[in-house]
Enzyme design. Structure first.
Site, PDB file in Angstrom:
ATOM      1  CG  HIS A 171      -3.122  -6.521  11.805  1.00 41.68           C
ATOM      2  ND1 HIS A 171      -4.374  -6.889  11.349  1.00 41.68           N
ATOM      3  CD2 HIS A 171      -2.649  -5.601  10.911  1.00 41.68           C
ATOM      4  CE1 HIS A 171      -4.655  -6.217  10.254  1.00 41.68           C
ATOM      5  NE2 HIS A 171      -3.620  -5.445   9.962  1.00 41.68           N
ATOM      6  CG  HIS A 200       1.421   7.611  10.537  1.00 37.58           C
ATOM      7  ND1 HIS A 200       0.900   7.556   9.264  1.00 37.58           N
ATOM      8  CD2 HIS A 200       0.885   6.558  11.207  1.00 37.58           C
ATOM      9  CE1 HIS A 200       0.086   6.518   9.168  1.00 37.58           C
ATOM     10  NE2 HIS A 200       0.063   5.891  10.328  1.00 37.58           N
ATOM     11  CG  ASP A 217       0.510  -3.193  11.256  1.00 40.25           C
ATOM     12  OD1 ASP A 217       0.884  -2.795  10.131  1.00 40.25           O
ATOM     13  OD2 ASP A 217      -0.636  -2.981  11.710  1.00 40.25           O
ATOM     14  CG  ASN A 248      -0.332  -0.195   2.518  1.00 40.51           C
ATOM     15  OD1 ASN A 248       0.772  -0.719   2.629  1.00 40.51           O
ATOM     16  ND2 ASN A 248      -1.011   0.234   3.568  1.00 40.51           N
TER      17      ASN A 248
END
Length: 423
Positions: A227, A304, A300, A89
């Site tokens: 997850h 950011h 995971d 992604n």
């Protein structure tokens, strides 16, 4: 070229490791080897096989203000990870063979550790049309995922499972029913109610998982649950395994060690997807890991920019970083506490990921294996400090936590890719 790592502990004994041409030639008693071109002094630290993370986000191309392949793989090395599987992604999405080949070349050029690439399951991650699974396998995809998005259309998932099964590959599934998420930003329950924040029911995960497992039984596709976060999902995976279905599962450190009862303020650092669930869910995850229902631990890793993790959970980004904290958190909570031994932990963070994803290039610290090795200090505590992270992302709720298991040196194919600076 020969390299000798001396003055280390391996399986509780003083050892040394001889490396030649990037592979482990011998693991012998201390003082056995006399010939080496390069000598690395392990300073009494413990040698472990390089960790393997099957779920990380390096954000390049398209989102490099959050992370790059270089900074993400530096973070991996600093955390003792020598092989990482990255999600598709990015922008543009890796949903065709040409994009996949270009990404693999970029990973190899910019990466400091081994990076295996996961391809998108359907076009643009959200389309109902599946990608060309067969051709993407030929191009080098190690697995397929729409991570960040649950596959909403059952027919799309069924078609993907058939294609993945035929290609003898793996689906790593982000399970989430959008109709049940209801704009939630944390787990639905007393904590969300107390804070006045919209809650996300665990049914959004478990109902889609139940749907998918029925189709796994029909197709024989290797299906890996990303997850996992709820007790119902653990029960479903346990049932599937009891029926002999080709199902595996991962759990993150944050879902093992945090739950929604610990969210006492509107804290952006505690917002991730899936959200932190209840204490009961967390204990079920631990039980599932201990009894083998859950096969491995994955980070995971979701970096950011600082401004994206500020303000309220209502409008900040989902996700936390994990590559630099995973080993220490798991070691501290599980091994140093006496719950399990180090070998069990390494099964979750090295052997199971390698075997379940058929990773040919990752080492397990056996003679003849690639010399993917981390040297860790298990004796001295330190405090997690995001300011020391190599990752661009500093978004972690574990900041300030006292832990054991600091990575001091990491080698990939016998080459030092991380060395902790001396103070």
């Amino acid at each position: 070229m020969k390299t000798l790592i001396k003055n280390i502990v391996w399986q509780g004994q003083p050892k040394e490791i001889l490396i030649e041409d990037g592979r482990i030639q011998a693991i012998e008693a201390a003082g056995t080897t006399t010939e080496a071109v390069q000598v690395i002094d392990g300073q009494g630290h413990t040698a472990i096989p390089g960790l393997v993370d099957v779920h990380a986000h390096f954000r390049e191309p398209g989102l490099t203000y959050k992370e790059t392949i270089s900074t993400g793989s530096e973070a991996a090395a600093q955390g003792g990870f020598t092989t990482v599987l990255t999600m598709p992604n990015v922008k543009p999405v890796i949903d065709n063979p040409a994009a996949l080949k270009a990404q693999i070349e970029l990973n190899q050029k910019e990466g400091h550790v081994k990076i295996d690439q996961i391809g998108a399951l359907s076009l643009n991650l959200t389309d109902t049309q599946t990608t060309d699974i067969a051709e993407m396998v030929k191009a080098g995809a190690v697995a397929f995922s729409n991570d960040g998005h649950g596959v909403q259309n059952a027919r799309t998932m069924l078609q993907a499972m058939k294609a993945v099964a035929k290609a003898k590959s793996t689906i790593t599934a982000h399970i989430e029913d959008d109709d049940l998420v209801n704009h939630g930003v944390m787990n639905a329950g007393p904590s969300a109610e107390a804070l006045g924040l919209p809650g996300m029911t665990g049914l959004s995960e478990s109902t889609q998982l139940a749907r998918d497992l029925v189709m796994v039984k029909a197709t024989g596709c290797h299906y890996h649950v990303a997850h996992v976060s709820t007790k119902e999902s653990v029960e479903l995976v346990r049932l599937a395994k009891s029926q002999g279905l080709p199902v595996t599962a991962e759990v993150t450190p944050h879902h093992l060690f945090l739950d929604d009862s610990m969210i006492i303020t509107d804290n952006p650092m505690m917002k991730m997807n899936p959200p932190l669930r209840s204490r009961e869910d967390r204990l079920a995850l631990i039980a599932g890991l201990l009894d083998g229902t859950i096969d491995m631990i994955a980070t995971d890793h979701a970096p950011h920019a600082a401004e994206e993790k500020e303000g309220s959970m209502l409008d900040c980004a989902f996700g936390i970083v994990g590559l630099e904290t995973a080993f220490a958190l798991v070691y501290t909570h599980f091994v140093a506490s006496g719950l399990v031994d180090l070998d069990t932990m390494l099964n979750w963070m090295n052997r199971e990921p390698i075997e379940e994803f058929a990773l040919q290039g990752a080492g397990q610290m056996r003679v003849g294996d690639p010399a993917d090795i981390a040297l860790v200090d298990l004796d001295h505590a330190y405090n997690i400090d995001p300011a020391t992270f190599a990752s661009k992302g500093k978004n972690t709720p574990f900041a300030g936590q006292k832990v054991y298991g600091q990575v001091m040196t990491t080698l990939v194919d016998g080459k030092v890719v991380y060395q902790k600076e001396e103070k």
